[in-house]
Design an enzyme around this catalytic site. Sequence first.
Site, mmCIF file in Angstrom:
data_model
loop_
_atom_site.group_PDB
_atom_site.id
_atom_site.type_symbol
_atom_site.label_atom_id
_atom_site.label_comp_id
_atom_site.label_asym_id
_atom_site.label_seq_id
_atom_site.Cartn_x
_atom_site.Cartn_y
_atom_site.Cartn_z
ATOM 1 N N LYS A 10 -145.179 -11.229 -36.592
ATOM 2 C CA LYS A 10 -146.424 -10.768 -35.961
ATOM 3 C C LYS A 10 -146.316 -9.293 -35.611
ATOM 4 C CE LYS A 10 -144.661 -10.430 -31.563
ATOM 5 N NZ LYS A 10 -144.428 -9.161 -30.867
ATOM 6 N N PRO A 95 -137.214 -8.869 -39.348
ATOM 7 C CA PRO A 95 -136.134 -8.138 -38.697
ATOM 8 C C PRO A 95 -135.707 -8.777 -37.367
ATOM 9 C CG PRO A 95 -138.186 -6.859 -38.650
ATOM 10 C CD PRO A 95 -138.425 -8.040 -39.544
ATOM 11 N N VAL A 96 -134.409 -8.705 -37.087
ATOM 12 C CA VAL A 96 -133.857 -9.288 -35.854
ATOM 13 C C VAL A 96 -133.996 -8.264 -34.723
ATOM 14 C CG1 VAL A 96 -131.725 -10.138 -34.789
ATOM 15 C CG2 VAL A 96 -132.263 -10.745 -37.151
ATOM 16 N N ALA A 97 -134.363 -8.743 -33.526
ATOM 17 C CA ALA A 97 -134.548 -7.866 -32.348
ATOM 18 C C ALA A 97 -135.457 -6.710 -32.693
ATOM 19 C CB ALA A 97 -133.197 -7.365 -31.815
ATOM 20 N N GLY A 98 -136.554 -7.002 -33.417
ATOM 21 C CA GLY A 98 -137.421 -5.946 -33.931
ATOM 22 C C GLY A 98 -138.787 -5.870 -33.293
ATOM 23 N N GLY A 99 -139.127 -6.812 -32.401
ATOM 24 C CA GLY A 99 -140.481 -6.803 -31.844
ATOM 25 C C GLY A 99 -141.492 -7.428 -32.775
ATOM 26 N N MET A 100 -141.010 -8.259 -33.726
ATOM 27 C CA MET A 100 -141.922 -8.937 -34.651
ATOM 28 C C MET A 100 -141.831 -10.455 -34.547
ATOM 29 S SD MET A 100 -141.913 -6.521 -38.017
ATOM 30 C CE MET A 100 -143.509 -7.136 -38.568
ATOM 31 N N ALA A 101 -141.254 -10.948 -33.449
ATOM 32 C CA ALA A 101 -141.191 -12.380 -33.145
ATOM 33 C C ALA A 101 -140.381 -13.173 -34.166
ATOM 34 C CB ALA A 101 -142.599 -12.982 -32.999
ATOM 35 N N SER A 104 -138.785 -16.145 -32.427
ATOM 36 C CA SER A 104 -139.857 -17.097 -32.099
ATOM 37 C C SER A 104 -140.294 -17.844 -33.346
ATOM 38 C CB SER A 104 -141.049 -16.351 -31.505
ATOM 39 O OG SER A 104 -140.670 -15.686 -30.322
ATOM 40 N N ASP A 137 -143.789 -15.967 -27.101
ATOM 41 C CA ASP A 137 -144.409 -15.681 -28.402
ATOM 42 C C ASP A 137 -144.345 -16.868 -29.359
ATOM 43 O OD1 ASP A 137 -144.838 -13.110 -27.513
ATOM 44 O OD2 ASP A 137 -143.294 -12.185 -28.777
HETATM 45 O O1 C5P Z 1 -140.724 -15.539 -23.107
HETATM 46 P P1 C5P Z 1 -139.530 -14.873 -23.684
HETATM 47 O O2 C5P Z 1 -138.268 -15.638 -23.454
HETATM 48 O O3 C5P Z 1 -139.706 -14.493 -25.115
HETATM 49 O O4 C5P Z 1 -139.391 -13.504 -22.908
HETATM 50 C C1 C5P Z 1 -138.249 -12.704 -23.050
HETATM 51 C C2 C5P Z 1 -138.187 -11.745 -21.872
HETATM 52 O O5 C5P Z 1 -139.240 -10.787 -21.986
HETATM 53 C C3 C5P Z 1 -138.372 -12.379 -20.524
HETATM 54 O O6 C5P Z 1 -137.153 -12.831 -20.021
HETATM 55 C C4 C5P Z 1 -138.932 -11.227 -19.705
HETATM 56 O O7 C5P Z 1 -137.905 -10.341 -19.330
HETATM 57 C C5 C5P Z 1 -139.787 -10.493 -20.723
HETATM 58 N N1 C5P Z 1 -141.199 -10.898 -20.683
HETATM 59 C C6 C5P Z 1 -141.991 -10.518 -19.616
HETATM 60 N N2 C5P Z 1 -143.305 -10.886 -19.584
HETATM 61 C C7 C5P Z 1 -143.845 -11.619 -20.582
HETATM 62 C C8 C5P Z 1 -143.055 -12.015 -21.688
HETATM 63 C C9 C5P Z 1 -141.730 -11.635 -21.705
HETATM 64 O O8 C5P Z 1 -141.535 -9.845 -18.688
HETATM 65 N N3 C5P Z 1 -145.125 -11.958 -20.514
#
Ligand code: C5P
Length: 299
Positions: A10, A95-101, A104, A137
Amino acid sequence: MSVTVRVPAKVNVQLAVGAARPDGFHDLANVFLAVGLYDEVTVTPADELRVTCEGPDAAQVPLDGTNLAARAAVALAERRGVEPAVHIHIAKDIPVAGGMAGGSADGAGALLACNTLWGAGASRAELLAICADLGSDVPFSLVGGAALGVGRGERLTALEVGGTFHWVFAMAERGLSTPAVFREFDRLAEGRAIPEPVASPDLIDALAKGDPDALAAAVSNDLQPAALSLFPELADTLAVGRGAGALTALVSGSGPTTAFLARDPESASKIAEALEASGTCRTVRTAAAPAPGATVLPA
Ligand code: C5P
């Protein structure tokens, strides 16, 4: 017998972030758009739970019980009173740890695959509830398309998309941790009043019309200043894409992947070439949106 599920990445075309809540999470108005970059998750009966991974970023993927795919299998097995005795194999292209879920996607994929393999019969609503427990996500990875996520981002309303959007993604040399980016958001926000996050009507309209110029004018990411603060070199990547004709350039979610909206596939190729030649990123991919959510592939 095995079951394989394909799950999209995403990009967030709007990520409005509110103040930190007492539970540490942030209320969001999060407009997700699924893009045509996919992981494939295959589950096969096995003596015990095991995770393997292949792909360019495979070495960075945890293969223990912290992997969201493993956690998804355990969550469904617990609800059904069965053992999570599966081998989960992830063919990783996101990608890993890329902000693209990417993580998830693997959680949603493993959940749908196990539900199918075990004939567990969980309803869509139950699958979505398990997804929401796994991460903010994860529900969107199951549904795909486009959706507005509120709350932590897990409460979804589907959005209409009236055309194809052409994207270019530049993967960075290193990852960014989502919690670290949210902490940096909090640090940068200290002493300032943070408005309630609200979805942009112009952005929702641009998606519905399939209008790339209107979408480009409306995109926003409140996490971008935090991602740039932790990873200043991303500004160079953004500038290269803008200079090569991107309608807009932004950090994808918590980053560090950067996303470039192109007018058409030809423009996307030019932007991709410029990014590749620039030396400001690790790899470059083009992908169209919207993409369907988690889908069981034919055996
Ligand atoms: O929900 P998820 O485990 O993917 O979130 C990872 C981290 O991102 C959370 O532990 C939190 O630090 C941060 N987060 C947040 N607010 C959100 C989603 C994620 O602060 N709405």
